[in-house]
Design a protein around this motif. Structure first.
Motif, mmCIF file in Angstrom:
data_model
loop_
_atom_site.group_PDB
_atom_site.id
_atom_site.type_symbol
_atom_site.label_atom_id
_atom_site.label_comp_id
_atom_site.label_asym_id
_atom_site.label_seq_id
_atom_site.Cartn_x
_atom_site.Cartn_y
_atom_site.Cartn_z
ATOM 1 N N ASN A 163 37.376 94.341 20.064
ATOM 2 C CA ASN A 163 36.894 95.063 21.235
ATOM 3 C C ASN A 163 35.427 94.728 21.470
ATOM 4 O OD1 ASN A 163 36.201 96.819 23.247
ATOM 5 N ND2 ASN A 163 36.435 98.673 22.022
ATOM 6 N N TYR A 164 35.195 93.764 22.341
ATOM 7 C CA TYR A 164 33.829 93.291 22.572
ATOM 8 C C TYR A 164 32.898 94.431 22.938
ATOM 9 C CZ TYR A 164 29.988 90.623 24.553
ATOM 10 O OH TYR A 164 28.747 90.119 24.814
ATOM 11 N N ASN A 165 33.387 95.385 23.682
ATOM 12 C CA ASN A 165 32.516 96.456 24.171
ATOM 13 C C ASN A 165 32.095 97.426 23.076
ATOM 14 O OD1 ASN A 165 32.362 95.699 26.920
ATOM 15 N ND2 ASN A 165 34.447 96.446 27.217
ATOM 16 N N GLY A 166 32.642 97.291 21.879
ATOM 17 C CA GLY A 166 32.285 98.220 20.821
ATOM 18 C C GLY A 166 31.416 97.631 19.724
ATOM 19 N N TYR A 167 31.121 96.349 19.800
ATOM 20 C CA TYR A 167 30.429 95.662 18.719
ATOM 21 C C TYR A 167 29.006 95.281 19.114
ATOM 22 C CZ TYR A 167 34.484 94.907 15.668
ATOM 23 O OH TYR A 167 35.539 95.072 14.809
ATOM 24 N N SER A 222 22.987 95.539 21.833
ATOM 25 C CA SER A 222 24.061 96.518 21.781
ATOM 26 C C SER A 222 24.942 96.410 23.013
ATOM 27 C CB SER A 222 23.466 97.920 21.697
ATOM 28 O OG SER A 222 24.475 98.896 21.905
ATOM 29 N N PRO A 223 26.245 96.600 22.873
ATOM 30 C CA PRO A 223 27.111 96.599 24.043
ATOM 31 C C PRO A 223 26.830 97.778 24.963
ATOM 32 C CG PRO A 223 28.303 97.351 22.121
ATOM 33 C CD PRO A 223 26.984 96.860 21.641
ATOM 34 N N ALA A 224 26.179 98.781 24.438
ATOM 35 C CA ALA A 224 25.847 99.956 25.249
ATOM 36 C C ALA A 224 24.608 99.730 26.109
ATOM 37 C CB ALA A 224 25.627 101.158 24.351
ATOM 38 N N GLY A 225 23.991 98.564 25.974
ATOM 39 C CA GLY A 225 22.775 98.280 26.726
ATOM 40 C C GLY A 225 21.556 98.708 25.934
ATOM 41 N N PRO A 272 30.579 95.599 13.721
ATOM 42 C CA PRO A 272 31.250 96.780 14.249
ATOM 43 C C PRO A 272 30.327 97.998 14.209
ATOM 44 C CG PRO A 272 31.983 96.338 12.019
ATOM 45 C CD PRO A 272 31.091 95.185 12.408
ATOM 46 N N PRO A 273 30.741 99.073 14.839
ATOM 47 C CA PRO A 273 29.932 100.303 14.797
ATOM 48 C C PRO A 273 29.714 100.756 13.345
ATOM 49 C CG PRO A 273 31.635 100.469 16.467
ATOM 50 C CD PRO A 273 31.930 99.217 15.675
ATOM 51 N N PRO A 274 28.688 101.538 13.081
ATOM 52 C CA PRO A 274 27.847 102.252 14.036
ATOM 53 C C PRO A 274 26.771 101.372 14.667
ATOM 54 C CG PRO A 274 27.157 102.783 11.808
ATOM 55 C CD PRO A 274 28.395 101.942 11.676
ATOM 56 N N LEU A 275 26.469 101.631 15.892
ATOM 57 C CA LEU A 275 25.560 100.791 16.637
ATOM 58 C C LEU A 275 24.098 101.009 16.282
ATOM 59 C CD1 LEU A 275 27.250 100.739 20.166
ATOM 60 C CD2 LEU A 275 27.387 99.052 18.323
ATOM 61 N N TRP A 276 23.806 102.015 15.463
ATOM 62 C CA TRP A 276 22.404 102.164 15.045
ATOM 63 C C TRP A 276 22.001 101.004 14.133
ATOM 64 C CZ3 TRP A 276 21.942 102.284 9.828
ATOM 65 C CH2 TRP A 276 22.986 102.845 9.091
ATOM 66 N N ARG A 277 22.986 100.239 13.631
ATOM 67 C CA ARG A 277 22.695 99.065 12.815
ATOM 68 C C ARG A 277 22.468 97.824 13.677
ATOM 69 N NH1 ARG A 277 27.076 97.881 8.621
ATOM 70 N NH2 ARG A 277 28.415 98.114 10.446
ATOM 71 N N CYS A 278 22.423 97.991 14.979
ATOM 72 C CA CYS A 278 22.282 96.849 15.873
ATOM 73 C C CYS A 278 20.826 96.392 15.922
ATOM 74 C CB CYS A 278 22.824 97.191 17.263
ATOM 75 S SG CYS A 278 23.116 95.734 18.294
ATOM 76 N N ARG A 279 20.355 95.886 14.795
ATOM 77 C CA ARG A 279 18.987 95.416 14.679
ATOM 78 C C ARG A 279 18.982 94.186 13.792
ATOM 79 N NH1 ARG A 279 15.430 98.825 16.638
ATOM 80 N NH2 ARG A 279 13.718 97.872 15.477
ATOM 81 N N VAL A 280 17.945 93.363 13.929
ATOM 82 C CA VAL A 280 17.932 92.079 13.226
ATOM 83 C C VAL A 280 17.810 92.241 11.725
ATOM 84 C CG1 VAL A 280 17.051 90.810 15.215
ATOM 85 C CG2 VAL A 280 15.433 91.824 13.580
ATOM 86 N N GLY A 281 17.404 93.394 11.243
ATOM 87 C CA GLY A 281 17.240 93.588 9.813
ATOM 88 C C GLY A 281 18.518 93.876 9.052
ATOM 89 N N TYR A 282 19.634 94.033 9.753
ATOM 90 C CA TYR A 282 20.894 94.362 9.103
ATOM 91 C C TYR A 282 21.794 93.136 9.013
ATOM 92 C CZ TYR A 282 19.781 99.317 9.474
ATOM 93 O OH TYR A 282 19.198 100.547 9.330
ATOM 94 N N GLU A 283 22.605 93.127 7.972
ATOM 95 C CA GLU A 283 23.618 92.089 7.849
ATOM 96 C C GLU A 283 24.733 92.353 8.863
ATOM 97 O OE1 GLU A 283 21.834 89.655 5.298
ATOM 98 O OE2 GLU A 283 23.894 89.335 5.968
ATOM 99 N N PHE A 284 25.300 91.273 9.372
ATOM 100 C CA PHE A 284 26.406 91.377 10.313
ATOM 101 C C PHE A 284 27.698 90.966 9.608
ATOM 102 C CE2 PHE A 284 24.795 91.568 14.888
ATOM 103 C CZ PHE A 284 23.641 92.231 14.526
ATOM 104 N N SER A 285 28.792 91.579 10.023
ATOM 105 C CA SER A 285 30.061 91.365 9.335
ATOM 106 C C SER A 285 30.712 90.024 9.653
ATOM 107 C CB SER A 285 31.035 92.487 9.702
ATOM 108 O OG SER A 285 30.544 93.743 9.257
ATOM 109 N N TYR A 286 30.478 89.526 10.857
ATOM 110 C CA TYR A 286 31.155 88.306 11.290
ATOM 111 C C TYR A 286 30.141 87.298 11.821
ATOM 112 C CZ TYR A 286 35.029 91.586 11.257
ATOM 113 O OH TYR A 286 35.939 92.536 10.884
ATOM 114 N N LEU A 287 30.269 86.052 11.379
ATOM 115 C CA LEU A 287 29.415 84.961 11.850
ATOM 116 C C LEU A 287 30.272 83.811 12.339
ATOM 117 C CD1 LEU A 287 27.169 86.511 10.254
ATOM 118 C CD2 LEU A 287 26.273 84.279 9.607
ATOM 119 N N GLY A 288 29.761 83.082 13.327
ATOM 120 C CA GLY A 288 30.412 81.868 13.776
ATOM 121 C C GLY A 288 30.133 80.713 12.835
#
Length: 125
Positions: free
Chosen positions: A28-32, A52-55, A100-116
């Motif tokens: 769900n692109y709108n949630g990540y 963030s997908p929430a803007g 994935p959520p929570p979106l408060w982790r939407c910052r460059v200092g956090y690890e992301f679950s999925y990479l290309g």
């Protein structure tokens, strides 16, 4: 299954620009949270930008603020990294990423679950 496919890397001279694209699918692109990371030879991977997908205001690493811009096109499930005023220090493999959520982790200092798989950016002086 989350899939992230980058494109747009290449070689450019210092001062030039490149735009990276990332096509996202399988979730769900709108949630990540979406982001970009990079890793130069011999260095640790670092977060470059996140949106963030929430803007709201995107987050950037200090090293790229004012030069790089992350954006998204939700209608295409695609997001971008516009890179201007490139320097040789920007040379690295660039990876798009999703978290994935929570979106408060939407910052460059956090690890992301999925990479290309990554796309190479080389800046020559």
């Amino acid at each position: 299954q989350v899939q992230l496919v980058e494109s747009g890397g290449g070689s450019v001279q210092a001062g030039g620009s490149l735009r990276l694209s990332c096509a996202a699918s399988g979730y769900n692109y709108n949630g990540y949270c979406m982001g970009w990371f990079r890793q130069a030879p011999g260095k640790e991977r670092e977060g470059v930008a996140a949106i963030s997908p929430a803007g709201g205001r995107p987050d950037y690493a200090d090293s790229v603020k004012g030069r790089f811009t992350i954006s998204q096109d939700k209608s295409k499930n695609t997001f971008y990294l516009q890179m201007n005023s490139l320097t040789p220090e920007d040379t690295a493999m660039y990876y798009c990423a999703a978290n994935p959520p929570p979106l408060w982790r939407c910052r460059v200092g956090y690890e992301f679950s999925y990479l290309g798989q990554g796309t190479q950016v080389t800046v020559s002086s």
